[in-house]
Design an enzyme around this catalytic site. Structure first.
Site, PDB file in Angstrom:
ATOM      1  N   ARG A 252     -10.323  -0.696  -3.551  1.00  0.00           N
ATOM      2  CA  ARG A 252      -9.129   0.142  -3.431  1.00  0.00           C
ATOM      3  C   ARG A 252      -7.860  -0.669  -3.221  1.00  0.00           C
ATOM      4  O   ARG A 252      -7.868  -1.711  -2.575  1.00  0.00           O
ATOM      5  CB  ARG A 252      -9.260   1.107  -2.248  1.00  0.00           C
ATOM      6  CG  ARG A 252     -10.398   2.059  -2.352  1.00  0.00           C
ATOM      7  CD  ARG A 252     -10.650   2.734  -1.025  1.00  0.00           C
ATOM      8  NE  ARG A 252     -12.015   2.519  -0.604  1.00  0.00           N
ATOM      9  CZ  ARG A 252     -12.451   2.695   0.617  1.00  0.00           C
ATOM     10  NH1 ARG A 252     -11.632   3.114   1.545  1.00  0.00           N
ATOM     11  NH2 ARG A 252     -13.700   2.469   0.924  1.00  0.00           N
TER      12      ARG A 252
ATOM     13  N   HIS B 182      -5.477  -5.056  -0.681  1.00  0.00           N
ATOM     14  CA  HIS B 182      -6.593  -4.394  -1.360  1.00  0.00           C
ATOM     15  C   HIS B 182      -7.890  -4.780  -0.680  1.00  0.00           C
ATOM     16  O   HIS B 182      -7.974  -5.784   0.047  1.00  0.00           O
ATOM     17  CB  HIS B 182      -6.639  -4.770  -2.843  1.00  0.00           C
ATOM     18  CG  HIS B 182      -7.142  -6.162  -3.118  1.00  0.00           C
ATOM     19  ND1 HIS B 182      -8.461  -6.466  -3.304  1.00  0.00           N
ATOM     20  CD2 HIS B 182      -6.487  -7.341  -3.220  1.00  0.00           C
ATOM     21  CE1 HIS B 182      -8.604  -7.757  -3.520  1.00  0.00           C
ATOM     22  NE2 HIS B 182      -7.420  -8.319  -3.472  1.00  0.00           N
ATOM     23  N   CYS B 183      -8.914  -3.934  -0.896  1.00  0.00           N
ATOM     24  CA  CYS B 183     -10.252  -4.247  -0.401  1.00  0.00           C
ATOM     25  C   CYS B 183     -11.155  -4.396  -1.627  1.00  0.00           C
ATOM     26  O   CYS B 183     -10.681  -4.738  -2.708  1.00  0.00           O
ATOM     27  CB  CYS B 183     -10.745  -3.172   0.554  1.00  0.00           C
ATOM     28  SG  CYS B 183     -10.855  -1.530  -0.183  1.00  0.00           S
ATOM     29  N   ALA B 184     -12.429  -4.126  -1.478  1.00  0.00           N
ATOM     30  CA  ALA B 184     -13.363  -4.348  -2.577  1.00  0.00           C
ATOM     31  C   ALA B 184     -13.164  -3.377  -3.735  1.00  0.00           C
ATOM     32  O   ALA B 184     -13.443  -3.712  -4.888  1.00  0.00           O
ATOM     33  CB  ALA B 184     -14.798  -4.244  -2.074  1.00  0.00           C
TER      34      ALA B 184
END
Length: 657
Positions: A30, A26-28
């Site tokens: 999504r 995951h990112c910030a």
């Protein structure tokens, strides 16, 4: 239960199950999946999950927008799926198998520029502020600038050039560092090589090359090796020379690591990587990169300032949002930076900021029209704010692309704004924050015109979105989504509304399963056994087929297919729960033949289930069949229990109270 456990289970099933996931991270904002077969992902079902704000595919990854709670969601997802997450780099590596060479090249370019974008944005804000201090002649100051009348602000302006110069003149250092970071090689060597491209003491500053004669360069800015010479030219603010130099360093280091014994690698690998890369940079790669960069800059500048600049602006303005979808928009960072170095400013960045605003305005209009729809409002309003602040992915993938007509409205608005932008040569000093704050990056003499252009980018998409919705232009996608949702909900509502029957009406409930029927009190789960959920019977099935016991409508189908509810034509509400604790199977072994809102008749197939798989997982397969609105109906078992029953055989009755 975790905050998002239910949504996480639904996502796992909608994305094709555990076996379809090659990697997840995951990112910030999504969840990022690498899927073995992307066609197995049910996008419509995913976007119906409350926590999901949109989906899209980019650089080989299937991405699901969650928002700021994505770390919590990610933890719940890994817990319910049993899948260990991987690092972002590992996920990107796995995603490469889904990409062609062009996509891989663009992905690499994006990953190289992403770490240095914060510095570029800060630099843009600094230049924007200095722009106001030294570039705007204020009528209140008798036509003078702030620095001309205030020693304090003159000092501030001078001081701010320190970080401004560091960010833009020394940009090659950041680029080469980022290349080595991306390639997994020695970052300190990247920094050293970057400094060797812009050394202010030993190299002629790139900004002074054009004004320095060939004779002076030959006399003062040349390394003389006797039988050949090399010019001492700096590459301040140059992008492509730094990229090429960084890549040569990284590939040389990788090569020597493979061929030099580890015991002496610390000595020879750095030396044999840095020195050849430095030689290549100043003899071959630098001049080539300079020429390529100048060529790209010249072509784009011709489009921005040529006789058909209005057309260039209209096309770029309209197409920037689609570029974001493909990932090609990352190329504009390099072009913007090159334009700033060559022309003292960029005409692309203003149009990028205007495109952000236009998509935000289209989403804002969508929000106004759907503000009473809680789910749509939760997605669209934050997405509009995000776009106004320069981040358009939530707007694009959560709203405008999904429903098409807001996307087109945004493109038209940004196209018109782009036409206006290039017609009046609106130019930015540097890349800055996108969206509404983008005005801080605009050169002082164009700020008023850009403010007018911002109004264009706000008003036109907003109005067009309303018009398109009213006349039904490109609204098919939204109509289908809402029609499908409304038909399901409406079917249940209508079933309940038309289900009024007089007191004393007796309804016969047929067995939905073949097996052995028992008293409900024998259910292994005390919640069912004590009648907390309702009254009825429990059946131990001999076959894995559940059918409709009454005529009616499917009122609820649980995401993992282990339970289903019906509302009969008489208003009787039934719940059938296949097995105990089978929610933990995450839908494995269950196949639904209906969906919520479907009308069914007695004997219609509802759910098929794998009894062997349930038992192998150590879960009972006994299935309660209960009346949940027991305040309205009295249940009476018509058979002596326990007994064997066949599907479709009367098993108990319910009388309207």
């Amino acid at each position: 239960m975790g905050k998002f456990e239910r949504d996480a289970r639904e996502m796992l099933e909608a994305i094709g199950g555990k076996e379809n996931i090659a990697a997840v991270t995951h990112c910030a904002t999504r969840m990022r999946f690498v899927l073995n077969d992307e066609s197995k992902a049910d996008v419509k079902r995913l976007e119906a999950i409350p926590a999901v704000k949109g989906t899209f595919t980019n650089v080989g990854q299937f991405q699901v927008i969650i928002g700021n709670d994505v770390p919590i969601f990610y933890n719940d997802f890994t817990a319910v799926s049993g899948i260990e997450g991987v690092s972002k780099e590992a996920a990107k590596s796995a995603a490469q198998k889904n990409q062609n060479w062009l996509q891989r090249a663009l992905a690499m370019l994006a990953e190289i520029f992403t770490p240095i974008i914060p510095a570029i944005i800060v630099g843009g804000l600094i230049l924007g502020f200095r722009n106001i201090l030294e570039g705007v002649e204020w009528s209140a100051l008798n036509g003078k600038t702030i620095v001309e009348v205030s020693q304090f602000w003159s000092g501030v302006n001078s001081f701010l050039w320190l970080p401004g110069e560091a960010i833009f003149h020394y940009l090659p250092v950041g680029i080469v560092w980022s290349v080595t970071r991306k390639m997994g090689t020695s970052q300190i060597l990247g920094i050293v090589l970057g400094i060797c491209l812009i050394s202010p003491n030993q190299l002629l500053n790139a900004y002074n090359v054009a004004s320095t004669s060939a004779a002076e360069i030959a006399a003062n800015w040349t390394w003389d090796f006797g039988f050949f010479t090399v010019q001492k030219i700096g590459y301040q603010a140059q992008v492509i020379p730094a990229l090429l130099a960084g890549l040569s360093l990284a590939y040389l280091e990788r090569f020597w690591r493979k061929h030099i014994p580890e015991v002496i690698s610390m000595i020879f690998v750095p030396f044999l990587s840095l020195i050849p890369a430095l030689i290549l940079a100043h003899t071959v790669l630098g001049p080539i990169g300079w020429t390529i960069g100048k060529g790209i800059s010249a072509v784009v500048l011709a489009g921005l300032t040529g006789p058909v600049k209005w057309l260039f602006g209209a096309i770029f303005g309209a197409l920037y949002a689609p570029l974001v979808i493909t990932g090609l928009h990352h190329m504009t960072n390099a072009i913007d930076t090159q334009l700033i170095a060559d022309a003292g400013g960029t005409g692309l960045w203003p149009m990028i900021a205007l495109s952000n605003i236009a998509q935000g305005s289209a989403v804002l209009a969508f929000y106004v029209m759907n503000r009473h729809d809680e789910r749509e409002a939760q997605i669209s309003l934050p997405a509009a704010i995000s776009a106004y602040l320069g981040v358009t992915e939530p707007a694009l993938f959560g709203v405008t692309l999904k429903y098409v007509y807001p996307f087109v409205a945004g493109m038209i608005g940004s196209g018109i704004a782009g036409l206006f932008c290039t017609s009046f040569n609106i130019t930015a000093n540097a890349i800055g924050i996108g969206g509404l704050p983008g005005i801080l990056s605009i050169q002082a003499k164009y700020m008023g015109l850009f403010a007018i252009d911002m109004v264009i980018a706000i008003v036109i998409p907003f109005v067009l979105t309303f018009i398109f919705r009213r006349v039904g232009f490109l609204t098919k996608a939204e109509d289908e989504v809402k029609s499908d949702e409304n038909s399901q909900v409406q079917a249940v509502v209508e079933a309940k509304k038309d289900a009024e029957v007089p007191a004393g009406t007796v309804i016969s409930i047929q067995s939905p399963l073949a097996g052995r029927a028992k008293n409900l009190s024998e259910a292994p789960d005390p919640v069912f056994a004590q009648g907390v959920m309702g009254q009825g019977v429990v059946i131990e099935p001999t076959e894995g087929e559940l059918v409709a016991p009454v005529d009616g409508v499917v009122s609820v189908l649980f995401p993992t297919k282990y339970a289903i509810g019906l509302v009969s034509d008489e208003g009787l509400e039934l719940l059938m729960h296949i097995g105990m604790d089978t929610v933990n199977l995450d839908g494995d072994g269950f196949t639904a033949h209906v969906k919520q809102g479907d009308r069914v008749s007695v004997g219609d197939a509802l759910i098929s289930f794998d009894m062997a798989a349930i038992q192998a997982a150590s879960y009972p397969v006994v299935t309660p069949v209960i009346v949940t609105n027991q305040n309205d109906f009295q249940t009476d078992v018509t058979r002596e229990l326990p007994c064997d029953v066949a599907r479709g055989e009367a098993i108990f009755t319910a009388s309207k109270l």
